[in-house]
Motif scaffolding. Sequence first.
Motif, PDB file in Angstrom:
ATOM      1  N   LEU A 196     -20.996 -18.697 -29.909  1.00 20.03           N
ATOM      2  CA  LEU A 196     -20.991 -19.613 -31.003  1.00 20.03           C
ATOM      3  C   LEU A 196     -20.202 -19.047 -32.166  1.00 20.03           C
ATOM      4  N   GLY A 197     -20.766 -17.832 -32.382  1.00 13.07           N
ATOM      5  CA  GLY A 197     -20.461 -16.835 -33.617  1.00 13.07           C
ATOM      6  C   GLY A 197     -18.941 -16.636 -33.448  1.00 13.07           C
ATOM      7  N   GLU A 198     -18.308 -16.568 -32.511  1.00 13.84           N
ATOM      8  CA  GLU A 198     -16.696 -16.623 -32.247  1.00 13.84           C
ATOM      9  C   GLU A 198     -16.177 -17.700 -33.125  1.00 13.84           C
ATOM     10  N   LYS A 199     -16.399 -19.002 -33.286  1.00 12.80           N
ATOM     11  CA  LYS A 199     -16.082 -19.544 -34.141  1.00 12.80           C
ATOM     12  C   LYS A 199     -15.707 -19.384 -35.391  1.00 12.80           C
ATOM     13  N   LEU A 200     -16.567 -18.536 -36.025  1.00 15.48           N
ATOM     14  CA  LEU A 200     -16.465 -18.083 -37.396  1.00 15.48           C
ATOM     15  C   LEU A 200     -15.437 -17.311 -37.525  1.00 15.48           C
ATOM     16  N   LYS A 201     -14.808 -16.487 -36.629  1.00 18.89           N
ATOM     17  CA  LYS A 201     -13.732 -15.630 -36.500  1.00 18.89           C
ATOM     18  C   LYS A 201     -12.403 -16.581 -36.594  1.00 18.89           C
ATOM     19  N   MET A 202     -12.684 -17.795 -36.029  1.00 16.98           N
ATOM     20  CA  MET A 202     -11.345 -18.652 -36.131  1.00 16.98           C
ATOM     21  C   MET A 202     -11.391 -19.651 -37.351  1.00 16.98           C
ATOM     22  N   GLU A 203     -12.447 -19.939 -37.781  1.00 20.85           N
ATOM     23  CA  GLU A 203     -12.666 -21.084 -38.871  1.00 20.85           C
ATOM     24  C   GLU A 203     -12.244 -20.306 -40.250  1.00 20.85           C
ATOM     25  N   LYS A 248     -21.781 -33.350 -46.604  1.00 18.33           N
ATOM     26  CA  LYS A 248     -21.808 -31.870 -46.077  1.00 18.33           C
ATOM     27  C   LYS A 248     -23.120 -31.517 -45.878  1.00 18.33           C
ATOM     28  N   ARG A 249     -24.052 -31.879 -46.582  1.00 16.50           N
ATOM     29  CA  ARG A 249     -25.493 -31.509 -46.283  1.00 16.50           C
ATOM     30  C   ARG A 249     -26.114 -32.011 -45.104  1.00 16.50           C
ATOM     31  N   GLN A 250     -25.655 -33.115 -44.767  1.00 15.02           N
ATOM     32  CA  GLN A 250     -26.425 -33.987 -43.586  1.00 15.02           C
ATOM     33  C   GLN A 250     -25.539 -33.383 -42.394  1.00 15.02           C
ATOM     34  N   ASN A 251     -24.314 -33.077 -42.508  1.00 14.27           N
ATOM     35  CA  ASN A 251     -23.611 -32.398 -41.271  1.00 14.27           C
ATOM     36  C   ASN A 251     -24.071 -30.885 -41.074  1.00 14.27           C
ATOM     37  N   GLU A 252     -24.407 -30.250 -42.035  1.00  7.62           N
ATOM     38  CA  GLU A 252     -24.713 -28.833 -41.656  1.00  7.62           C
ATOM     39  C   GLU A 252     -26.241 -28.753 -41.548  1.00  7.62           C
ATOM     40  N   TYR A 259     -19.928 -25.710 -36.297  1.00  8.11           N
ATOM     41  CA  TYR A 259     -20.071 -27.044 -36.332  1.00  8.11           C
ATOM     42  C   TYR A 259     -19.374 -28.036 -37.306  1.00  8.11           C
ATOM     43  N   ALA A 260     -20.012 -27.386 -38.440  1.00 10.26           N
ATOM     44  CA  ALA A 260     -19.591 -28.531 -39.588  1.00 10.26           C
ATOM     45  C   ALA A 260     -18.496 -28.150 -40.397  1.00 10.26           C
ATOM     46  N   LYS A 261     -17.707 -27.072 -39.971  1.00 10.84           N
ATOM     47  CA  LYS A 261     -16.493 -26.572 -40.504  1.00 10.84           C
ATOM     48  C   LYS A 261     -16.854 -25.967 -41.968  1.00 10.84           C
ATOM     49  N   ASP A 262     -15.771 -25.046 -42.667  1.00 14.81           N
ATOM     50  CA  ASP A 262     -16.024 -24.797 -43.823  1.00 14.81           C
ATOM     51  C   ASP A 262     -15.317 -25.903 -44.876  1.00 14.81           C
ATOM     52  N   ILE A 263     -16.077 -26.289 -45.953  1.00 15.47           N
ATOM     53  CA  ILE A 263     -15.610 -27.327 -46.812  1.00 15.47           C
ATOM     54  C   ILE A 263     -15.910 -26.413 -48.317  1.00 15.47           C
ATOM     55  N   ALA A 315     -26.148 -29.392 -38.024  1.00  9.64           N
ATOM     56  CA  ALA A 315     -25.529 -28.141 -37.289  1.00  9.64           C
ATOM     57  C   ALA A 315     -26.667 -26.897 -37.209  1.00  9.64           C
ATOM     58  N   ILE A 316     -27.551 -26.962 -38.061  1.00  8.58           N
ATOM     59  CA  ILE A 316     -28.668 -26.125 -37.927  1.00  8.58           C
ATOM     60  C   ILE A 316     -29.605 -26.340 -36.984  1.00  8.58           C
ATOM     61  N   GLU A 317     -29.890 -27.615 -36.866  1.00 11.22           N
ATOM     62  CA  GLU A 317     -30.587 -28.311 -35.965  1.00 11.22           C
ATOM     63  C   GLU A 317     -30.179 -27.989 -34.395  1.00 11.22           C
ATOM     64  N   LYS A 318     -29.012 -28.038 -34.038  1.00  6.19           N
ATOM     65  CA  LYS A 318     -28.361 -27.653 -33.053  1.00  6.19           C
ATOM     66  C   LYS A 318     -28.359 -26.048 -32.503  1.00  6.19           C
ATOM     67  N   ILE A 319     -28.384 -25.398 -33.610  1.00 10.97           N
ATOM     68  CA  ILE A 319     -28.393 -23.849 -33.469  1.00 10.97           C
ATOM     69  C   ILE A 319     -29.906 -23.374 -33.233  1.00 10.97           C
ATOM     70  N   ARG A 320     -30.761 -23.917 -33.843  1.00 15.38           N
ATOM     71  CA  ARG A 320     -32.232 -23.952 -33.503  1.00 15.38           C
ATOM     72  C   ARG A 320     -32.430 -24.152 -32.179  1.00 15.38           C
ATOM     73  N   ASP A 321     -32.055 -25.201 -31.667  1.00 21.58           N
ATOM     74  CA  ASP A 321     -32.210 -25.892 -30.178  1.00 21.58           C
ATOM     75  C   ASP A 321     -31.491 -25.063 -29.322  1.00 21.58           C
ATOM     76  N   ILE A 322     -30.427 -24.294 -29.319  1.00 23.73           N
ATOM     77  CA  ILE A 322     -29.767 -23.304 -28.568  1.00 23.73           C
ATOM     78  C   ILE A 322     -30.805 -22.441 -28.023  1.00 23.73           C
ATOM     79  N   LEU A 323     -31.384 -21.694 -28.970  1.00 21.07           N
ATOM     80  CA  LEU A 323     -32.401 -20.638 -28.667  1.00 21.07           C
ATOM     81  C   LEU A 323     -33.853 -21.319 -28.130  1.00 21.07           C
ATOM     82  N   GLY A 324     -34.100 -22.503 -28.967  1.00 23.67           N
ATOM     83  CA  GLY A 324     -35.270 -23.333 -28.286  1.00 23.67           C
ATOM     84  C   GLY A 324     -36.455 -22.274 -28.422  1.00 23.67           C
ATOM     85  N   ASP A 325     -36.852 -21.468 -29.280  1.00 24.93           N
ATOM     86  CA  ASP A 325     -37.929 -20.891 -29.435  1.00 24.93           C
ATOM     87  C   ASP A 325     -38.343 -20.623 -30.770  1.00 24.93           C
TER      88      ASP A 325
END
Length: 205
Positions: A13-20, A93-97, A74-78, A100-110
């Motif tokens: 997922l971190g690769e997306k920050l290289k492209m954003e 912006k706050r809601q989208n972010e 996920y939320a893109k740079d604003i 996004a952090i909820e999705k990131i939390r759930d990727i690890l799931g621990d």
Amino acid sequence: MQQLKNVLQLIKLGEKLKMELRHSWLSNGRRESVAEHTWRVALMAMAIEPYLHQKVNSERLLKMIIIHDLVEAYAKDIPAFHTMDNAEQKALKRQNEIEAIEKIRDILGDENGQAFYHLWFEFEDKITYEAKIANALDKLEAQIQHNEANIDTWLPIEHEMTFMLQKHTAFDPVLNELKDLIEQEGENKLLAANIDIQRLKENLN
């Protein structure tokens, strides 16, 4: 092992920050990526920590910095000027972010995912001294990058934003002094481009 698969998914997922890309330009005329911005904020934290008057949890500070923009995968740079005077856009912006952090939390799931989640909110809400430092450095790095870029890449609102950093650094004398140096560089750049500095400052008062 499933947990390592989850870790690998997060790393990818971190690769997306290289492209954003951010609304910032490098001195060579190339757009800056979110990953590049985040890296230099971390470098700033390491470089300035020994000079801060208050003891810092450097591990927590660096973790916050590394995590704070991960939501933009996920939320893109604003850009800040899009939400600065627009409550509706700021709330969106706050809601989208948050989503996004909820999705990131759930990727690890621990517990590690939960730690990412709490660190992001700590940064966003500026709850601790470390969070305030991370937030200030985030804003200061953006201005440094503007100062390094061609003045033609600046929008008119960014002329004014050169002199709006005080609210992010006033809590700490060392960061405030660094802000003064960065602001002076920005002012010199504006003056060299024949921008009316006095008018800009009057508009902010």
